[in-house]
Design a protein around this motif. Sequence first.
Motif, PDB file in Angstrom:
ATOM      1  N   VAL A  79     -13.570   1.093  -4.028  1.00  5.86           N
ATOM      2  CA  VAL A  79     -12.505   0.681  -3.087  1.00  5.86           C
ATOM      3  C   VAL A  79     -13.068  -0.328  -2.087  1.00  5.86           C
ATOM      4  CG1 VAL A  79     -10.991   1.453  -1.213  1.00  5.86           C
ATOM      5  CG2 VAL A  79     -11.130   2.796  -3.314  1.00  5.86           C
ATOM      6  N   CYS A  80     -14.295  -0.058  -1.597  1.00 10.06           N
ATOM      7  CA  CYS A  80     -14.865  -0.970  -0.593  1.00 10.06           C
ATOM      8  C   CYS A  80     -15.136  -2.359  -1.189  1.00 10.06           C
ATOM      9  CB  CYS A  80     -16.121  -0.366   0.030  1.00 10.06           C
ATOM     10  SG  CYS A  80     -15.680   1.034   1.093  1.00 10.06           S
ATOM     11  N   VAL A  81     -15.600  -2.395  -2.449  1.00  8.29           N
ATOM     12  CA  VAL A  81     -15.812  -3.696  -3.111  1.00  8.29           C
ATOM     13  C   VAL A  81     -14.459  -4.412  -3.256  1.00  8.29           C
ATOM     14  CG1 VAL A  81     -16.457  -4.785  -5.305  1.00  8.29           C
ATOM     15  CG2 VAL A  81     -17.935  -3.021  -4.308  1.00  8.29           C
ATOM     16  N   TYR A  82     -13.438  -3.660  -3.710  1.00  5.01           N
ATOM     17  CA  TYR A  82     -12.098  -4.237  -3.916  1.00  5.01           C
ATOM     18  C   TYR A  82     -11.527  -4.809  -2.615  1.00  5.01           C
ATOM     19  CZ  TYR A  82      -7.047  -4.019  -5.099  1.00  5.01           C
ATOM     20  OH  TYR A  82      -5.719  -4.286  -5.307  1.00  5.01           O
ATOM     21  N   LEU A  83     -11.755  -4.063  -1.506  1.00  6.02           N
ATOM     22  CA  LEU A  83     -11.198  -4.506  -0.223  1.00  6.02           C
ATOM     23  C   LEU A  83     -12.134  -5.466   0.519  1.00  6.02           C
ATOM     24  CD1 LEU A  83      -9.707  -1.128   1.140  1.00  6.02           C
ATOM     25  CD2 LEU A  83      -8.480  -3.002   0.034  1.00  6.02           C
ATOM     26  N   LYS A 129      -0.095   3.215  -8.645  1.00  7.07           N
ATOM     27  CA  LYS A 129      -0.826   2.670  -9.790  1.00  7.07           C
ATOM     28  C   LYS A 129      -2.271   2.315  -9.409  1.00  7.07           C
ATOM     29  CE  LYS A 129       0.897  -0.113 -13.548  1.00  7.07           C
ATOM     30  NZ  LYS A 129       1.859  -1.121 -13.927  1.00  7.07           N
ATOM     31  N   ILE A 130      -2.427   1.722  -8.222  1.00  3.93           N
ATOM     32  CA  ILE A 130      -3.781   1.342  -7.775  1.00  3.93           C
ATOM     33  C   ILE A 130      -4.600   2.597  -7.488  1.00  3.93           C
ATOM     34  CG2 ILE A 130      -5.125   0.123  -5.999  1.00  3.93           C
ATOM     35  CD1 ILE A 130      -2.872  -1.872  -5.737  1.00  3.93           C
ATOM     36  N   VAL A 131      -3.975   3.599  -6.834  1.00  7.21           N
ATOM     37  CA  VAL A 131      -4.703   4.856  -6.564  1.00  7.21           C
ATOM     38  C   VAL A 131      -5.229   5.397  -7.883  1.00  7.21           C
ATOM     39  CG1 VAL A 131      -4.581   7.211  -5.626  1.00  7.21           C
ATOM     40  CG2 VAL A 131      -3.081   5.484  -4.712  1.00  7.21           C
ATOM     41  N   VAL A 135      -9.006   6.400  -9.165  1.00  2.25           N
ATOM     42  CA  VAL A 135      -9.313   7.818  -9.418  1.00  2.25           C
ATOM     43  C   VAL A 135      -9.727   8.010 -10.882  1.00  2.25           C
ATOM     44  CG1 VAL A 135      -8.405  10.182  -9.351  1.00  2.25           C
ATOM     45  CG2 VAL A 135      -7.824   8.581  -7.531  1.00  2.25           C
ATOM     46  N   ASP A 136      -9.090   7.310 -11.806  1.00  2.00           N
ATOM     47  CA  ASP A 136      -9.478   7.427 -13.221  1.00  2.00           C
ATOM     48  C   ASP A 136     -10.940   7.007 -13.423  1.00  2.00           C
ATOM     49  OD1 ASP A 136      -7.200   8.519 -14.286  1.00  2.00           O
ATOM     50  OD2 ASP A 136      -6.258   6.599 -14.738  1.00  2.00           O
ATOM     51  N   THR A 137     -11.350   5.949 -12.737  1.00  2.00           N
ATOM     52  CA  THR A 137     -12.752   5.502 -12.862  1.00  2.00           C
ATOM     53  C   THR A 137     -13.686   6.574 -12.307  1.00  2.00           C
ATOM     54  OG1 THR A 137     -11.943   3.272 -12.550  1.00  2.00           O
ATOM     55  CG2 THR A 137     -14.314   3.558 -12.394  1.00  2.00           C
ATOM     56  N   ALA A 138     -13.310   7.164 -11.163  1.00  5.11           N
ATOM     57  CA  ALA A 138     -14.137   8.226 -10.578  1.00  5.11           C
ATOM     58  C   ALA A 138     -14.177   9.436 -11.507  1.00  5.11           C
ATOM     59  CB  ALA A 138     -13.579   8.624  -9.217  1.00  5.11           C
ATOM     60  N   GLU A 139     -13.029   9.776 -12.106  1.00  4.30           N
ATOM     61  CA  GLU A 139     -12.947  10.946 -12.989  1.00  4.30           C
ATOM     62  C   GLU A 139     -13.773  10.753 -14.269  1.00  4.30           C
ATOM     63  OE1 GLU A 139     -11.952  13.623 -11.155  1.00  4.30           O
ATOM     64  OE2 GLU A 139     -10.540  14.203 -12.714  1.00  4.30           O
ATOM     65  N   SER A 151      -5.357  12.820 -12.551  1.00  2.00           N
ATOM     66  CA  SER A 151      -5.157  11.781 -11.530  1.00  2.00           C
ATOM     67  C   SER A 151      -3.675  11.512 -11.304  1.00  2.00           C
ATOM     68  CB  SER A 151      -5.872  10.493 -11.945  1.00  2.00           C
ATOM     69  OG  SER A 151      -5.352  10.029 -13.165  1.00  2.00           O
ATOM     70  N   THR A 152      -2.833  11.815 -12.307  1.00  2.00           N
ATOM     71  CA  THR A 152      -1.387  11.591 -12.156  1.00  2.00           C
ATOM     72  C   THR A 152      -0.742  12.733 -11.379  1.00  2.00           C
ATOM     73  OG1 THR A 152      -1.384  10.481 -14.285  1.00  2.00           O
ATOM     74  CG2 THR A 152       0.759  11.122 -13.422  1.00  2.00           C
ATOM     75  N   ILE A 153      -1.051  13.979 -11.763  1.00  2.00           N
ATOM     76  CA  ILE A 153      -0.307  15.118 -11.199  1.00  2.00           C
ATOM     77  C   ILE A 153      -0.714  15.425  -9.756  1.00  2.00           C
ATOM     78  CG2 ILE A 153      -1.804  16.937 -12.166  1.00  2.00           C
ATOM     79  CD1 ILE A 153       2.035  17.060 -11.858  1.00  2.00           C
ATOM     80  N   VAL A 154      -1.975  15.140  -9.378  1.00  3.11           N
ATOM     81  CA  VAL A 154      -2.380  15.456  -7.989  1.00  3.11           C
ATOM     82  C   VAL A 154      -1.723  14.528  -6.975  1.00  3.11           C
ATOM     83  CG1 VAL A 154      -4.604  16.454  -8.677  1.00  3.11           C
ATOM     84  CG2 VAL A 154      -4.488  14.034  -8.012  1.00  3.11           C
ATOM     85  N   ASN A 155      -1.039  13.492  -7.488  1.00  2.00           N
ATOM     86  CA  ASN A 155      -0.343  12.563  -6.587  1.00  2.00           C
ATOM     87  C   ASN A 155       1.148  12.509  -6.927  1.00  2.00           C
ATOM     88  OD1 ASN A 155      -0.400  10.750  -4.447  1.00  2.00           O
ATOM     89  ND2 ASN A 155      -0.682   8.969  -5.780  1.00  2.00           N
ATOM     90  N   SER A 156       1.634  13.547  -7.662  1.00  2.00           N
ATOM     91  CA  SER A 156       3.049  13.564  -8.066  1.00  2.00           C
ATOM     92  C   SER A 156       3.763  14.732  -7.382  1.00  2.00           C
ATOM     93  CB  SER A 156       3.137  13.729  -9.588  1.00  2.00           C
ATOM     94  OG  SER A 156       4.443  14.105  -9.953  1.00  2.00           O
TER      95      SER A 156
END
Length: 325
Positions: A79-83, A129-131, A135-139, A151-156
């Motif tokens: 995230v820090c690299v992206y931002l 979508k960005i979250v 999260v998929d990369t971390a997972e 990663s989908t259900i914890v934010n649904s």
Amino acid sequence: MTLLNKTAVGTAHGKIILIGEHAVVYNMPAIALPFMATTTTVTITSIEGETFIDSDYFTGYLSETPEALDGFKTALNNVCVYLNVSAQGLHIDVESLIPPERGMGSSAAVATALVKALFNYFEADLTDKIVKRFVDTAEKVTHGNPSGIDSTIVNSLSPIYFKKDESPTSLPLDMDGFLIAADTGIKGQTKEAVGDVAKLIQSAKDQAKNQTISAVNRIGQLTFQAKDAIIDNNVPILGEIMNQTHRLLKDLTVSNRQLDTLVQSALKAGAAGAKLTGGGRGGCMIALAHSMEHAKKIASELEKAGAIQTWIHPLQAEVGEAFHE
Ligand code: MEV
């Protein structure tokens, strides 16, 4: 350490996989529910110097985190690299009610709350979508080969019918039933379990390979039937589907003695069905009851049989909140 003024928060919640775990990695469908009784909040405050993590799991500087937090670190750095901002100078407080490594989505929820908190902190726009991408990369670091369901259900906010690489569909849930979730108290081994199913599938011995593939396909068919049972509000059929699925998950070698004991105890106490949930080899199981009274009885029997924590999750649309037993 001096805390400076700036503060930002990100949240996520736990999950229950009703059916389809492991098979979902092989493009079969799965059904998962948001588990709002277990939440995670990440609060970021500015400090001087090296980034500091404050959590039940680990407290210390970013450079000292254990391997188990490699996924968390990956999310932070990406995230820090992206931002285009520094990953230093942050005090990251993690408050999580999701028991870690129990198949309840703890790692995905913590990573999701972290990504949301970072975007808030750096005042950047964020979409679901960005979250999920971060999260998929971390997972992948945490679990090896995730399907993306966690990663989908914890934010649904609603239950989902999920297939890998497809957009999830929201699945309206309004049943005359209650789910009991019970924690064996034993750390699950999602990464090892997913890896061992992959080895079974690749096995040179044709017979073992065929049995594994047919177990995966059968779980896919049962998930499809579970969707109909949910739409028809048919608790006995859903229970029977859960029982059959647990047997198939055993064939895939992802159950263990403690999970099997709790499943048997729930059935002995009259549950309509019971199975492990999530990665398995420890972690949690779920059982299905017809009434709240019955669910309380099952939860109490599960605790007598060794569960260290139980929750009751009503399946009626208008209630939808879990009670902590
Ligand atoms: C883990 O919560 C669910 C598994 O199916 C793995 C995955 O789908 O990523 C075991």
